[in-house]
Design an enzyme around this catalytic site. Structure first.
Site, PDB file in Angstrom:
ATOM      1  N   SER A 116      -6.028   3.546  -0.874  1.00 57.42           N
ATOM      2  CA  SER A 116      -5.024   4.410  -0.351  1.00 57.42           C
ATOM      3  C   SER A 116      -5.231   5.230   1.064  1.00 57.42           C
ATOM      4  O   SER A 116      -5.571   4.644   2.226  1.00 57.42           O
ATOM      5  CB  SER A 116      -4.340   5.164  -1.533  1.00 57.42           C
ATOM      6  N   HIS A 117      -5.522   6.289   0.952  1.00 60.76           N
ATOM      7  CA  HIS A 117      -5.598   7.227   2.036  1.00 60.76           C
ATOM      8  C   HIS A 117      -7.178   7.496   2.167  1.00 60.76           C
ATOM      9  O   HIS A 117      -7.137   8.435   3.448  1.00 60.76           O
ATOM     10  CB  HIS A 117      -5.100   8.590   1.844  1.00 60.76           C
ATOM     11  N   ASP A 280       0.463   6.236   5.538  1.00 61.07           N
ATOM     12  CA  ASP A 280      -1.186   6.244   5.061  1.00 61.07           C
ATOM     13  C   ASP A 280      -1.723   4.939   4.930  1.00 61.07           C
ATOM     14  O   ASP A 280      -0.936   3.890   5.239  1.00 61.07           O
ATOM     15  CB  ASP A 280      -1.338   6.867   3.632  1.00 61.07           C
ATOM     16  N   ASP A 282      -2.186   2.598   2.909  1.00 64.53           N
ATOM     17  CA  ASP A 282      -1.670   1.130   2.394  1.00 64.53           C
ATOM     18  C   ASP A 282      -0.073   1.451   2.183  1.00 64.53           C
ATOM     19  O   ASP A 282       0.532   0.721   1.822  1.00 64.53           O
ATOM     20  CB  ASP A 282      -2.048   1.348   0.825  1.00 64.53           C
ATOM     21  N   ASP A 284       2.276   3.697   1.290  1.00 63.72           N
ATOM     22  CA  ASP A 284       3.087   4.214   0.364  1.00 63.72           C
ATOM     23  C   ASP A 284       3.517   5.760   0.310  1.00 63.72           C
ATOM     24  O   ASP A 284       4.229   6.528  -0.262  1.00 63.72           O
ATOM     25  CB  ASP A 284       2.641   3.972  -1.128  1.00 63.72           C
ATOM     26  N   ARG A 285       2.738   6.413   1.318  1.00 57.30           N
ATOM     27  CA  ARG A 285       2.827   7.801   1.698  1.00 57.30           C
ATOM     28  C   ARG A 285       3.503   7.885   2.916  1.00 57.30           C
ATOM     29  O   ARG A 285       3.391   7.052   3.864  1.00 57.30           O
ATOM     30  CB  ARG A 285       1.623   8.776   1.339  1.00 57.30           C
ATOM     31  N   LYS A 379       5.993   4.103  -4.563  1.00 63.26           N
ATOM     32  CA  LYS A 379       6.377   5.086  -3.527  1.00 63.26           C
ATOM     33  C   LYS A 379       6.495   4.164  -2.064  1.00 63.26           C
ATOM     34  O   LYS A 379       5.550   3.243  -2.244  1.00 63.26           O
ATOM     35  CB  LYS A 379       5.548   6.232  -3.418  1.00 63.26           C
TER      36      LYS A 379
END
Length: 546
Positions: A116-117, A280, A282, A284-285, A379
């Site tokens: 992710s982030h 981010d 991947d 999703d944010r 998300k």
């Protein structure tokens, strides 16, 4: 192509492969330990229902280790009887796009390669996340079963075969498995065009409405270029840091005011752009900015809920909304006025998935820069960016004006999150456990000039399946509606992160234009004193404030 199945014996199983809320995240070096990645993939393939004869979706955010992992998973999938594996050119696949592909192709699961982030590169982090057949994160029952399997492994199966090429779309056989390499962007773009009015948004962007999007050298670069500069006609260069890099250009792909500071400075300190956004690692944010205006993620969910009918996909209204417990109650006020249900869930998108699958909600979101809807089961950062552009295209006003109008109608939830990162684990748990022990004695006590109405450790009974989730965060609910929440994060790989969430509500008749840190100053001070944060961590200030 000739190939053969190898059975690799393990001297002993790995005991540290317990997935967190977003899969198994470890350092890149840990994943390069011999047999480490293969062992976790073996546990997945032995545990996920329907693997033999089924379809898998595999891809990731392009970080260091991504291509190697796709090769390993492909050859192990072939050894386990998977008949179809869908991956993407370059192995680049955002988490929301993966969710869409799982649902579209009836896959039994998806394996998403991302931390992710978290930072990437050889000295950064890597991650493996399993998504179920509904396209959402695997439920805890499945991740627990995967972990249990990993603890008793005596070996794994893998096909010995050359690595397939990910450079262009095509089909590649490995034993009875067909690996389909597809363009990872096409299906996602088609989905977005079903949800929003691209003609209207394009008309906005082509008529002197400069925007800036920061892909942070992460997965959304190719998607954003095709969307914003291609289909919607924004000028070339609108998408910054658009090429995914294995180490994210040495940056930290977390779209907040600290790590996306260059974009924040463009919008908050200058007047060249009307709108700014970032996503981010991947995809999703999201972070949303207007000219000299930062949109708190909790407020973003509330604004999208209040204006949902302006987007074609939601023109008939919403079934309901949901937010994670640490997210501010701004959306609750909107839901109440709209007369729709509002659910408070633990952190983790899988809890929204049950509500979405049951048709109880349409929109959902988390304070950690995540927002989404029933179009997928994750998300979705670019979806949120397009939703905001849809509002701006319809209203023909500024982000700041939209926020001011919203607060004048619903009131303002002053809100902030203070992150204390990389605390030595024993200290972090000592602080948290001490505070948890104090909870029974805190009700009725004074706190920041208010009284503590409730002090508890949040638990949640799922209204769909009746499952109980406990230990989700320490809450102080004050008599004026203010809140302070303490949580230890499970998404990092070094030490522990203490997150402190602070919230104070002001009605429409109150002061709506204060600086949030000033509006929350008394709560910030009282939270530090009660939890002894500075004393116990040695940190004079949070690492990140949002």
């Amino acid at each position: 192509m000739t190939s053969s199945v190898l059975r690799v014996t393990l001297d002993q199983p790995f005991t540290d492969q317990k997935p967190g809320t977003s899969g198994l995240r470890k350092s890149s070096r840990q994943f390069e330990t011999p047999h480490y990645l293969e062992s976790f993939i073996e546990a997945i393939l032995r545990t996920v229902p329907g693997v033999a004869g089924g379809t898998l979706v595999v891809g990731g955010d392009g970080r260091y280790g991504n291509r190697r992992a796709i090769d390993v998973i492909s050859r192990m999938a072939a050894a386990h009887g998977v008949t179809r594996l869908i991956t993407t050119t370059g192995g680049i696949l955002s988490t929301p796009a993966a969710s869409n592909l799982i649902r579209k192709h009836g896959a039994v699961a998806g394996i998403i390669l991302s931390a992710s982030h978290n930072p990437g590169g050889p000295e950064g982090d890597f991650g493996v996340k399993v998504n179920g057949a509904n396209g959402g994160p695997a439920p805890e029952s499945l991740t627990d079963a995967i972990y249990a399997c990993s603890q008793s492994l005596d070996g794994y199966r893998i096909v010995e075969a050359p690595a397939i090429s990910l450079e262009a779309p095509g089909q590649h056989p490995i034993e009875a498995l067909t690996v389909e390499v597809i363009d990872g962007v096409d299906d996602y773009l088609a989905l977005m065009q079903q949800l929003f009015d691209f003609d209207q948004i394009g008309d906005l962007l082509r008529n002197n409405y400069p925007i800036a999007f920061d892909a942070m050298h992460a997965v959304t670069g190719p998607y954003a270029r095709r969307l914003l500069e291609g289909l919607l006609g924004a000028p070339a260069g609108t998408v910054r840091n658009a090429i995914p890099l294995e180490d994210f250009g040495g940056g930290h792909p977390d779209p907040n005011l600290t790590y996306a500071h260059e974009l924040a400075e463009l919008l908050l300190q200058g007047d060249d752009y009307r709108f700014g956004a970032a996503c981010d690692g991947d995809g999703d944010r999201n972070m949303i900015l207007g000219r000299r205006c930062f949109v708190n993620p909790s407020d973003s969910l509330a604004v999208l809920t209040a204006n949902a009918t302006l987007a074609p996909a939601y023109s008939n209204g919403l079934a309901g909304v949901a937010r994670s417990m640490p997210t501010s109650a701004a959306v609750d006020v909107v839901a109440q006025q709209l007369g729709i249900a509002c659910y408070e869930t633990p952190t983790g998108w899988k809890f929204f998935g049950n509500l979405l699958d049951a048709g109880r909600i349409t929109l959902c979101g988390e304070e950690s820069f995540g927002t989404g809807s029933d179009h997928i089961r994750e998300k979705d950062g670019l979806w949120a960016v397009l939703f905001w552009l849809q509002l701006l295209a319809r209203k023909r006003t500024s982000v700041a004006a939209i926020m001011a109008d919203h607060w004048s109608r619903f009131g303002r939830h002053y809100y902030s999150r203070h992150d204390y990162e990389a605390i030595e684990s024993e200290r972090a748990h000592g602080l948290y456990d001490r505070l948890k022990g104090l909870l029974p004695s805190l009700a009725g006590e004074r706190f920041a000039g208010r009284a503590i109405a409730t002090a508890d450790d949040f638990s949640y009974t799922d209204p769909v399946d009746g499952s109980l989730t406990t230990g989700q965060g320490l809450r102080l609910l004050l008599d004026d509606g203010s809140r302070v929440v303490f949580r230890l994060s499970g998404t990092g790989t070094q030490g522990a992160t203490l997150r402190v969430y602070l919230e104070s509500y002001v009605p429409p008749s109150g002061q709506l234009q204060q600086d949030p840190q000033q509006a929350l100053a008394d709560l910030i001070s009282a939270a530090d004193a009660l939890a002894e944060i500075r004393v116990r961590t040695g940190m004079e200030a949070p690492t990140v404030i949002t």
